[in-house]
Motif scaffolding. Structure first.
Motif, short mmCIF file in Angstrom:
data_model
loop_
_atom_site.label_atom_id
_atom_site.label_comp_id
_atom_site.label_asym_id
_atom_site.label_seq_id
_atom_site.Cartn_x
_atom_site.Cartn_y
_atom_site.Cartn_z
N SER A 71 0.83 -1.20 0.00
CA SER A 71 0.00 0.00 0.00
C SER A 71 0.87 1.25 0.00
N GLN A 91 5.18 4.85 2.15
CA GLN A 91 5.56 6.10 2.80
C GLN A 91 6.30 5.83 4.11
N LEU A 92 5.83 4.84 4.88
CA LEU A 92 6.50 4.50 6.14
C LEU A 92 7.93 4.02 5.87
N GLN A 139 0.13 4.14 12.51
CA GLN A 139 1.04 3.18 11.88
C GLN A 139 1.74 2.35 12.94
N LYS A 144 0.58 3.69 1.99
CA LYS A 144 0.90 4.04 3.39
C LYS A 144 2.18 3.31 3.84
#
Length: 198
Positions: A2, A7-8, A91, A4
């Motif tokens: 994903s 990005q993490l 997260q 997300k």
């Protein structure tokens, strides 16, 4: 993967750089590893960096990798796995770090960063024998104070070497060699087949 998680991972690489020795993405979860010498600095960055904000330590556990997997395992034996949560950024992250010395595993304590680590580190010490440098109160938490050994180590005997009991004469708990005889507790089934058959 994903956006997300992408990005993490990107934020982790930017904030930690070469301090990350390995990263694993499995089952939509990110696991990173670092050297024991970088453990405290990495945790400080994970908590304080505005892109990461892992405000909560939700779990810390010891792991014994002796006899790990089907192949002969040759890596370091003891690790601490920490699960972190960022409430503000929604997260999660898993951090694994290996203790360098198999005979006296030691890592720095995280109590100054996350006070909740106190009990988790005591549990890892009690069950695995992992020491935490500068821990304010490192003592047993689940076993008796006089207990010998660390019961979650894979080389700890399954039946134990000693048993404990309260001695009313000495008015204390005492340890003595195990007095239980090995026995088979599987019930024996006797069938009289054909005796009542018509």
């Amino acid at each position: 993967m994903s956006a997300k998680l992408d990005q993490l991972l990107s934020n982790l690489q930017t904030a930690l750089g070469a301090k990350i020795t390995q990263h694993i993405l499995a089952l939509d979860e990110v696991t990173i590893e670092c050297q024991a010498s970088d453990y405290l600095a990495v945790c400080q960055i994970l908590r304080d960096d505005h892109r990461l904000k892992f405000e909560q330590l939700i779990d810390l556990s010891g792991v014994d990798y002796q006899d790990y997997g089907a192949e002969a395992y040759t890596g370091l034996r003891y690790a601490v796995v920490t699960h972190l949560l960022s409430v503000s950024l929604n997260q999660r992250l898993r951090l694994r770090v290996f203790a360098q010395d198999e005979h006296f595993p030691m890592l720095p304590t995280l109590v100054e960063l996350w006070p909740v680590a106190n009990w988790y580190e005591r549990e890892a010490f009690d069950l695995f024998g992992i020491m935490f440098e500068n821990h304010p109160d490192l003592r047993r938490i689940l076993t008796d104070y006089g207990f010998v050994g660390h019961p979650f180590r894979k080389d700890f005997p399954v039946i134990g070497n000693v048993e404990m009991r309260y001695d009313p004469e000495q008015q204390r708990v005492i340890y003595q060699p195990v007095s239980i005889e090995a026995r088979n507790n599987v019930p024996r089934l006797i069938r009289n087949e054909g005796a009542h058959a018509k």
